[in-house]
Design a protein around this motif. Structure first.
Motif, PDB file in Angstrom:
ATOM      1  N   ARG A   6       0.677  -1.286   0.002  1.00  0.00           N
ATOM      2  CA  ARG A   6      -0.088  -0.030   0.093  1.00  0.00           C
ATOM      3  C   ARG A   6       0.878   1.111   0.179  1.00  0.00           C
ATOM      4  O   ARG A   6       1.635   1.328   0.861  1.00  0.00           O
ATOM      5  CB  ARG A   6      -0.863   0.107   1.231  1.00  0.00           C
ATOM      6  N   ARG A   7       0.568   2.282  -0.944  1.00  0.00           N
ATOM      7  CA  ARG A   7       1.252   3.477  -0.987  1.00  0.00           C
ATOM      8  C   ARG A   7       0.500   4.510  -1.218  1.00  0.00           C
ATOM      9  O   ARG A   7      -0.774   4.272  -1.910  1.00  0.00           O
ATOM     10  CB  ARG A   7       2.427   3.222  -2.207  1.00  0.00           C
ATOM     11  N   ALA A   8       0.670   5.815  -0.923  1.00  0.00           N
ATOM     12  CA  ALA A   8      -0.224   7.032  -1.222  1.00  0.00           C
ATOM     13  C   ALA A   8      -0.084   7.141  -2.716  1.00  0.00           C
ATOM     14  O   ALA A   8       1.041   7.803  -2.871  1.00  0.00           O
ATOM     15  CB  ALA A   8      -0.087   7.845  -0.120  1.00  0.00           C
ATOM     16  N   GLN A  54      -5.838  19.038  -6.140  1.00  0.00           N
ATOM     17  CA  GLN A  54      -5.158  17.748  -6.167  1.00  0.00           C
ATOM     18  C   GLN A  54      -5.849  16.676  -7.075  1.00  0.00           C
ATOM     19  O   GLN A  54      -7.201  16.685  -6.497  1.00  0.00           O
ATOM     20  CB  GLN A  54      -5.043  17.203  -4.817  1.00  0.00           C
ATOM     21  N   LYS A  59      -0.624   9.272  -6.085  1.00  0.00           N
ATOM     22  CA  LYS A  59      -0.861  10.600  -6.424  1.00  0.00           C
ATOM     23  C   LYS A  59      -1.373  10.857  -7.779  1.00  0.00           C
ATOM     24  O   LYS A  59      -2.189  11.943  -8.196  1.00  0.00           O
ATOM     25  CB  LYS A  59       0.341  11.526  -6.207  1.00  0.00           C
ATOM     26  N   CYS A  89      -5.226   6.973  -1.829  1.00  0.00           N
ATOM     27  CA  CYS A  89      -4.551   7.974  -1.230  1.00  0.00           C
ATOM     28  C   CYS A  89      -5.412   8.626  -0.240  1.00  0.00           C
ATOM     29  O   CYS A  89      -6.361   9.004  -0.406  1.00  0.00           O
ATOM     30  CB  CYS A  89      -4.220   9.179  -2.529  1.00  0.00           C
ATOM     31  N   PRO A  90      -4.752   8.468   1.094  1.00  0.00           N
ATOM     32  CA  PRO A  90      -5.523   9.152   2.069  1.00  0.00           C
ATOM     33  C   PRO A  90      -5.123  10.657   2.103  1.00  0.00           C
ATOM     34  O   PRO A  90      -4.108  11.050   1.606  1.00  0.00           O
ATOM     35  CB  PRO A  90      -4.930   8.480   3.209  1.00  0.00           C
ATOM     36  N   MET A  91      -6.225  11.460   2.360  1.00  0.00           N
ATOM     37  CA  MET A  91      -5.840  12.849   2.060  1.00  0.00           C
ATOM     38  C   MET A  91      -6.587  13.737   3.053  1.00  0.00           C
ATOM     39  O   MET A  91      -7.731  13.770   3.532  1.00  0.00           O
ATOM     40  CB  MET A  91      -6.555  13.540   0.779  1.00  0.00           C
ATOM     41  N   ILE A  92      -5.742  14.723   3.801  1.00  0.00           N
ATOM     42  CA  ILE A  92      -6.123  15.843   4.538  1.00  0.00           C
ATOM     43  C   ILE A  92      -5.966  17.385   3.871  1.00  0.00           C
ATOM     44  O   ILE A  92      -6.289  18.389   4.697  1.00  0.00           O
ATOM     45  CB  ILE A  92      -5.587  15.417   6.087  1.00  0.00           C
ATOM     46  N   GLY A  93      -5.416  17.416   2.839  1.00  0.00           N
ATOM     47  CA  GLY A  93      -5.177  18.483   2.112  1.00  0.00           C
ATOM     48  C   GLY A  93      -6.423  19.140   1.418  1.00  0.00           C
ATOM     49  O   GLY A  93      -6.311  19.120   0.124  1.00  0.00           O
ATOM     50  N   ARG A 149       9.690   4.849  -0.796  1.00  0.00           N
ATOM     51  CA  ARG A 149       9.547   5.276   0.482  1.00  0.00           C
ATOM     52  C   ARG A 149      10.276   6.452   1.172  1.00  0.00           C
ATOM     53  O   ARG A 149      11.678   6.578   0.939  1.00  0.00           O
ATOM     54  CB  ARG A 149       9.455   4.443   1.612  1.00  0.00           C
ATOM     55  N   GLN A 179      -6.325  13.759  -7.689  1.00  0.00           N
ATOM     56  CA  GLN A 179      -6.686  12.177  -7.188  1.00  0.00           C
ATOM     57  C   GLN A 179      -7.969  12.554  -6.947  1.00  0.00           C
ATOM     58  O   GLN A 179      -8.936  11.414  -7.024  1.00  0.00           O
ATOM     59  CB  GLN A 179      -6.116  11.888  -5.770  1.00  0.00           C
ATOM     60  N   LEU A 232     -11.258  12.675   7.109  1.00  0.00           N
ATOM     61  CA  LEU A 232     -10.057  12.479   5.801  1.00  0.00           C
ATOM     62  C   LEU A 232     -11.130  12.177   4.741  1.00  0.00           C
ATOM     63  O   LEU A 232     -11.785  11.653   4.717  1.00  0.00           O
ATOM     64  CB  LEU A 232      -9.046  11.844   6.129  1.00  0.00           C
TER      65      LEU A 232
HETATM   66  C1  LIG Z   1      -3.921  11.786   7.518  1.00  0.00           C
HETATM   67  C2  LIG Z   1      -3.044  11.748   6.132  1.00  0.00           C
HETATM   68  C3  LIG Z   1      -3.417  12.799   5.272  1.00  0.00           C
HETATM   69  C4  LIG Z   1      -2.784  12.935   3.889  1.00  0.00           C
HETATM   70  N1  LIG Z   1      -3.050  13.893   3.093  1.00  0.00           N
HETATM   71  C5  LIG Z   1      -2.385  13.843   1.841  1.00  0.00           C
HETATM   72  C6  LIG Z   1      -2.763  14.803   0.887  1.00  0.00           C
HETATM   73  O1  LIG Z   1      -3.585  15.839   1.080  1.00  0.00           O
HETATM   74  N2  LIG Z   1      -2.257  14.599  -0.350  1.00  0.00           N
HETATM   75  C7  LIG Z   1      -1.445  13.668  -0.942  1.00  0.00           C
HETATM   76  O2  LIG Z   1      -1.181  13.505  -1.873  1.00  0.00           O
HETATM   77  N3  LIG Z   1      -1.096  12.956   0.055  1.00  0.00           N
HETATM   78  C8  LIG Z   1      -1.711  12.795   1.388  1.00  0.00           C
HETATM   79  N4  LIG Z   1      -1.199  11.705   2.250  1.00  0.00           N
HETATM   80  C9  LIG Z   1      -0.342  10.941   1.997  1.00  0.00           C
HETATM   81  C10 LIG Z   1       1.006  10.921   2.764  1.00  0.00           C
HETATM   82  O3  LIG Z   1       1.918  11.954   2.241  1.00  0.00           O
HETATM   83  C11 LIG Z   1       1.737   9.682   2.623  1.00  0.00           C
HETATM   84  O4  LIG Z   1       0.949   8.646   3.363  1.00  0.00           O
HETATM   85  C12 LIG Z   1       3.129   9.587   3.134  1.00  0.00           C
HETATM   86  O5  LIG Z   1       3.810  10.410   2.775  1.00  0.00           O
HETATM   87  C13 LIG Z   1       3.666   8.140   3.421  1.00  0.00           C
HETATM   88  O6  LIG Z   1       3.548   7.695   2.036  1.00  0.00           O
HETATM   89  P1  LIG Z   1       3.122   6.186   1.730  1.00  0.00           P
HETATM   90  O7  LIG Z   1       1.678   6.438   2.321  1.00  0.00           O
HETATM   91  O8  LIG Z   1       3.186   5.900   0.187  1.00  0.00           O
HETATM   92  O9  LIG Z   1       3.834   5.091   2.360  1.00  0.00           O
HETATM   93  C14 LIG Z   1      -1.924  12.023   3.438  1.00  0.00           C
HETATM   94  C15 LIG Z   1      -1.712  10.758   4.580  1.00  0.00           C
HETATM   95  C16 LIG Z   1      -2.305  10.794   5.611  1.00  0.00           C
HETATM   96  C17 LIG Z   1      -2.200   9.745   6.437  1.00  0.00           C
END
Ligand SMILES: Cc1cc2nc3c(=O)[nH]c(=O)nc-3n(C[C@H](O)[C@H](O)[C@H](O)COP(=O)(O)O)c2cc1C
Length: 200
Positions: free
Chosen positions: A10-12, A67, A14, A147-151, A185, A69, A171
């Motif tokens: 699992r990775r975030a 964003q 974009k 992708c989890p997002m809080i932005g 990573r 996504q 989120l």
């Molecule tokens: C609560 C939370 C909010 C996040 N918000 C954003 C976001 O708004 N946009 C984005 O591109 N990534 C966002 N991320 C992704 C993080 O940048 C990413 O999880 C972190 O850099 C680690 O990378 P990985 O998830 O690929 O292991 C968020 C992650 C979390 C857990």
């Protein structure tokens, strides 16, 4: 897919492939698994807003500072929760228990949350955090990326989805197929820095 493989892979993401679509059946299968995640007193106060309206998605993308996504992923789920759920017909959280157990739990639940606004608020974020990780791992096991997002601007998003009073947004999670793989990573802390034995 076993849970270790799901955690490692699992990775975030974009950049999502806008042509890849989840079926309604897959979304329901995913969310049916997610709602088996734990909540304090089984309160299940999470609410999952599935945004299928493409015009609304565009507005939400703007509220998320562009964003992509938000619009390119197959699914956008907004994880929010009801801070007052502890007092909204709470007997249903224990409907399968016997009456004596139910009454005991209802008393404990009331005692724990009544007058504790901070705990009511934090509990939504805790529960949504549990659900979020379940969602991302289950999606991975089903062959999807997330992708989890809080932005995003909380106030604007609340207005756009007509968030009811006493609800808060935790989120976004977008779900779909990656168009571009995640970068390596960016820097994991060593386990020994974050693992504390007994006391700080
Ligand atoms: C609560 C939370 C909010 C996040 N918000 C954003 C976001 O708004 N946009 C984005 O591109 N990534 C966002 N991320 C992704 C993080 O940048 C990413 O999880 C972190 O850099 C680690 O990378 P990985 O998830 O690929 O292991 C968020 C992650 C979390 C857990």
């Amino acid at each position: 897919m076993d849970v270790f493989t799901a955690l490692e892979s699992r990775r975030a993401i974009k950049h999502f492939d806008p042509s890849a679509k989840m079926t309604d059946e897959e979304v329901r299968k995913l969310l049916s698994a997610v709602i088996l995640s734990p909540t304090s007193y089984n309160i299940q106060h999470w609410r999952f807003v599935r945004v299928s309206d493409t015009a609304l998605r565009e507005q939400l993308k703007e509220a998320a500072w562009g964003q992509t996504q938000v619009t390119d992923a197959s699914e956008l789920i907004i994880l929010c929760g009801d801070v007052n759920a502890w007092q909204t017909d709470p007997a249903r959280y224990f409907s399968n228990t016997d009456e004596q157990t139910r009454n005991t739990l209802l008393g404990m639940l009331d005692n724990f949350y009544r007058g504790n606004e901070q705990t009511q608020h934090d509990e939504v974020l805790r529960s949504c955090g549990m659900a979020a990780q379940s969602l991302m791992l289950t999606a991975k096991a089903m062959g999807y990326d997330t992708c989890p997002m809080i932005g995003f601007d909380q106030k604007q998003v609340a207005e756009l989805i007509q968030l009811p009073d006493n609800h808060i947004i935790a989120l976004f999670i977008t779900i779909g197929k990656a168009k571009q793989r995640a970068h390596p990573r960016s820097g994991q802390l060593p386990l020994d820095e974050v693992l504390i034995e007994n006391r700080f």
